[in-house]
Design a protein around this motif. Structure first.
Motif, PDB file in Angstrom:
ATOM      1  N   VAL A 253       0.838  -1.102   0.054  1.00  0.00           N
ATOM      2  CA  VAL A 253       0.108   0.265   0.002  1.00  0.00           C
ATOM      3  C   VAL A 253       0.956   1.133   0.027  1.00  0.00           C
ATOM      4  N   SER A 254       0.260   2.529  -0.310  1.00  0.00           N
ATOM      5  CA  SER A 254       0.913   3.554  -0.336  1.00  0.00           C
ATOM      6  C   SER A 254       0.636   4.391   0.965  1.00  0.00           C
ATOM      7  N   ALA A 255       1.630   5.128   1.445  1.00  0.00           N
ATOM      8  CA  ALA A 255       1.228   5.930   2.469  1.00  0.00           C
ATOM      9  C   ALA A 255       0.789   7.402   2.234  1.00  0.00           C
ATOM     10  N   LEU A 256       0.812   7.820   0.969  1.00  0.00           N
ATOM     11  CA  LEU A 256       0.310   9.023   0.409  1.00  0.00           C
ATOM     12  C   LEU A 256      -1.104   8.899  -0.234  1.00  0.00           C
ATOM     13  N   ALA A 257      -2.020   9.751  -0.195  1.00  0.00           N
ATOM     14  CA  ALA A 257      -3.379   9.826  -0.749  1.00  0.00           C
ATOM     15  C   ALA A 257      -2.966  10.052  -2.344  1.00  0.00           C
ATOM     16  N   GLU A 258      -3.815   9.381  -3.008  1.00  0.00           N
ATOM     17  CA  GLU A 258      -3.763   9.624  -4.572  1.00  0.00           C
ATOM     18  C   GLU A 258      -3.874  10.989  -4.959  1.00  0.00           C
ATOM     19  N   THR A 259      -4.615  11.643  -4.089  1.00  0.00           N
ATOM     20  CA  THR A 259      -4.964  13.262  -4.528  1.00  0.00           C
ATOM     21  C   THR A 259      -3.967  14.124  -4.379  1.00  0.00           C
ATOM     22  N   THR A 260      -2.722  13.679  -3.629  1.00  0.00           N
ATOM     23  CA  THR A 260      -1.581  14.487  -3.181  1.00  0.00           C
ATOM     24  C   THR A 260      -0.953  15.146  -4.343  1.00  0.00           C
ATOM     25  N   ARG A 261      -0.933  16.662  -4.455  1.00  0.00           N
ATOM     26  CA  ARG A 261      -0.204  17.265  -5.561  1.00  0.00           C
ATOM     27  C   ARG A 261       1.504  17.517  -5.264  1.00  0.00           C
ATOM     28  N   VAL A 262       2.050  17.356  -6.278  1.00  0.00           N
ATOM     29  CA  VAL A 262       3.368  17.695  -5.988  1.00  0.00           C
ATOM     30  C   VAL A 262       3.764  18.874  -6.816  1.00  0.00           C
ATOM     31  N   ASN A 263       4.041  20.052  -6.103  1.00  0.00           N
ATOM     32  CA  ASN A 263       4.204  21.303  -6.747  1.00  0.00           C
ATOM     33  C   ASN A 263       5.564  21.478  -7.255  1.00  0.00           C
ATOM     34  N   SER A 264       6.615  20.949  -6.630  1.00  0.00           N
ATOM     35  CA  SER A 264       7.998  21.130  -6.847  1.00  0.00           C
ATOM     36  C   SER A 264       9.001  20.281  -6.298  1.00  0.00           C
ATOM     37  N   VAL A 265       9.945  19.547  -6.724  1.00  0.00           N
ATOM     38  CA  VAL A 265      11.063  19.141  -6.084  1.00  0.00           C
ATOM     39  C   VAL A 265      12.223  19.625  -6.955  1.00  0.00           C
ATOM     40  N   LYS A 266      13.125  20.303  -6.001  1.00  0.00           N
ATOM     41  CA  LYS A 266      14.502  20.851  -6.445  1.00  0.00           C
ATOM     42  C   LYS A 266      15.501  20.233  -5.211  1.00  0.00           C
ATOM     43  N   VAL A 267      16.691  19.897  -6.117  1.00  0.00           N
ATOM     44  CA  VAL A 267      17.943  19.220  -5.491  1.00  0.00           C
ATOM     45  C   VAL A 267      18.894  20.586  -5.336  1.00  0.00           C
ATOM     46  N   LYS A 268      19.274  20.938  -4.093  1.00  0.00           N
ATOM     47  CA  LYS A 268      20.007  22.119  -3.914  1.00  0.00           C
ATOM     48  C   LYS A 268      21.403  21.511  -2.923  1.00  0.00           C
ATOM     49  N   GLY A 269      22.592  21.334  -3.509  1.00  0.00           N
ATOM     50  CA  GLY A 269      23.582  20.516  -2.935  1.00  0.00           C
ATOM     51  C   GLY A 269      23.354  19.042  -2.400  1.00  0.00           C
ATOM     52  N   ASP A 270      23.284  18.991  -1.116  1.00  0.00           N
ATOM     53  CA  ASP A 270      23.080  17.479  -0.724  1.00  0.00           C
ATOM     54  C   ASP A 270      21.397  17.437  -0.336  1.00  0.00           C
ATOM     55  N   THR A 271      20.643  18.551  -0.345  1.00  0.00           N
ATOM     56  CA  THR A 271      19.441  18.470   0.026  1.00  0.00           C
ATOM     57  C   THR A 271      18.377  18.634  -0.970  1.00  0.00           C
ATOM     58  N   ALA A 272      17.363  17.651  -0.959  1.00  0.00           N
ATOM     59  CA  ALA A 272      16.119  17.859  -1.924  1.00  0.00           C
ATOM     60  C   ALA A 272      15.191  18.519  -1.259  1.00  0.00           C
ATOM     61  N   VAL A 273      14.540  19.631  -1.509  1.00  0.00           N
ATOM     62  CA  VAL A 273      13.067  20.547  -1.180  1.00  0.00           C
ATOM     63  C   VAL A 273      12.279  19.887  -1.887  1.00  0.00           C
ATOM     64  N   ALA A 274      11.061  19.321  -1.282  1.00  0.00           N
ATOM     65  CA  ALA A 274       9.855  18.762  -1.917  1.00  0.00           C
ATOM     66  C   ALA A 274       8.928  19.636  -1.339  1.00  0.00           C
ATOM     67  N   ASP A 275       8.192  20.176  -2.368  1.00  0.00           N
ATOM     68  CA  ASP A 275       7.026  20.975  -1.718  1.00  0.00           C
ATOM     69  C   ASP A 275       5.619  20.286  -2.340  1.00  0.00           C
ATOM     70  N   PHE A 276       4.628  19.966  -1.528  1.00  0.00           N
ATOM     71  CA  PHE A 276       3.353  19.465  -1.943  1.00  0.00           C
ATOM     72  C   PHE A 276       2.200  20.355  -1.812  1.00  0.00           C
ATOM     73  N   GLY A 277       1.082  19.775  -2.156  1.00  0.00           N
ATOM     74  CA  GLY A 277      -0.243  20.563  -1.832  1.00  0.00           C
ATOM     75  C   GLY A 277      -0.759  20.121  -0.405  1.00  0.00           C
ATOM     76  N   LYS A 278      -1.702  20.943  -0.001  1.00  0.00           N
ATOM     77  CA  LYS A 278      -2.202  20.685   1.423  1.00  0.00           C
ATOM     78  C   LYS A 278      -2.907  19.365   1.472  1.00  0.00           C
ATOM     79  N   GLU A 279      -2.980  18.432   0.292  1.00  0.00           N
ATOM     80  CA  GLU A 279      -3.541  16.954   0.596  1.00  0.00           C
ATOM     81  C   GLU A 279      -2.623  16.141   1.491  1.00  0.00           C
ATOM     82  N   LEU A 280      -1.348  16.629   1.528  1.00  0.00           N
ATOM     83  CA  LEU A 280      -0.247  15.891   2.442  1.00  0.00           C
ATOM     84  C   LEU A 280      -0.641  15.814   3.967  1.00  0.00           C
TER      85      LEU A 280
END
Length: 343
Positions: A253-280
């Motif tokens: 099973v998935s731990a995330l709801a299928e309605t979850t939006r992915v706004n953006s994912v950016k990798v800066k150096g050794d860190t990934a910044v992942a921005d999601f919609g409020k569905e999270l």
């Protein structure tokens, strides 16, 4: 969500942790009785015993076979010996002593009777020499056996790829499916599947972490490598596939709801910044995120990018809370092992 998973939903609170720690299910604390007068002495003895035991053991992430036929990481305490990587593989032999420490339904993945005759690590390559029993496997198990060996050994920082020998001779390909047995890396994937409608000749892999549950209600993470249409933004593509969840008919099973939006994912150096919609944040009435969802995001992003840490935001805001009171306003580091035993 699968029917068998609903009954344990309240138990799926796996903590996000710092480097060197483990991802695994939490257990509720038992009621505390008044301590006896000699409890302090007993505690000191227990702590001393635990420290002594810990000094003689390593927590290693090994790979086993679940009763659903998935290759699953599970971390066990292995005695500290010279040649710990060789010892790790010996723990993965079917019918071995390690099986009594595994969740119900888990078993060793290397053919019964297999002996690890030697293991040499040089310039990032682990050369492992198995006995002939290593070749005594069902054809359908070929890829799974190679995945388990590769992912276990590349879990050691000194190992980047794996070469296999049998009785001291280089094994170019496995005998039944003719799968290459030299130069093995994690890029070959694990629990491989092809997404629907994908052209294999123009595809790329993403490794995603879903949830499984054993017969004794042990909850664990399962890595699945899915072949999808090739695209430039691998990190964002991985998150979208994570949200889609396991393939139809899967026991995972998935731990995330299928309605979850992915706004953006950016990798800066050794860190990934992942921005999601409020569905999270729809996990509870308190509008908090599921720890399982956050864990799955961290594991999947660090598996598919060069990032070692992940910062999770919701519509640009970094004060993401999880059920249980934790706040995830700072980047979280991928753990060295997941699915620990004895927790």
């Amino acid at each position: 969500m699968n029917k068998w998973f609903r009954g344990i939903a309240p138990l799926l609170t796996l903590p996000l942790v710092a480097t060197g720690c483990l991802f695994g299910p939490e257990k509720e604390s038992a009621p505390i009785d008044p301590p006896p007068k000699n409890s302090q002495q007993q505690e000191e003895k227990q702590e001393s015993s635990d420290d002594e035991k810990s000094a003689k053991q390593n927590q290693l992430e090994l790979y086993f076979l679940s009763d659903e036929g998935m290759v699953v990481p599970y971390s066990l305490n292995v005695p500290k010996v010279e040649g710990i990587a060789k010892e790790a593989l010996e723990y993965m032999v079917k019918g071995g002593a390690a099986e009594k420490e595994l969740p119900e339904g888990f078993s060793g993945i290397l053919p019964k009777g297999t002996e690890v005759q030697g293991l040499d690590i040089k310039d990032g390559t682990a050369i492992v020499d198995f006995s002939k029993k290593f070749l005594d496997y069902e054809a359908k198990m070929e890829d799974d056996i190679l995945s388990a060996v590769t992912w276990t050994l590349t879990g050691f920082e000194s190992v980047k790829k794996v070469n296999i020998q049998v009785d001291g001779r280089k094994l170019e390909t496995m005998p039944k499916g003719k799968t290459p047995a030299q130069g093995l890396t994690r890029e070959m994937g694990i629990n491989l599947e092809l997404a629907q409608g994908v052209d294999a000749s123009n595809s790329m892999p993403v490794t995603l972490y879903f949830l499984g549950q054993s017969k004794d209600n042990t909850v664990y993470y399962v890595p699945v490598t899915r072949m999808i249409n090739r695209q430039e933004d691998v990190a964002k593509a991985a998150m979208k596939e994570l949200i889609k969840g396991p393939q139809h008919g899967s026991d995972l099973v998935s731990a995330l709801a299928e309605t979850t939006r992915v706004n953006s994912v950016k990798v800066k150096g050794d860190t990934a910044v992942a921005d999601f919609g409020k569905e999270l944040l729809q996990y509870s009435d308190e509008k908090k995120a599921s720890r399982n969802a956050l864990n799955a995001i961290v594991l999947s992003l660090t598996e598919n990018t060069t990032a070692e840490k992940v910062k999770i935001t919701v519509d640009g805001k970094s004060d993401v809370g999880a059920k249980g009171g934790d706040n995830f306003d700072k980047p979280v580091t991928r753990p060295k092992q997941i699915n620990p035993s004895g927790i």
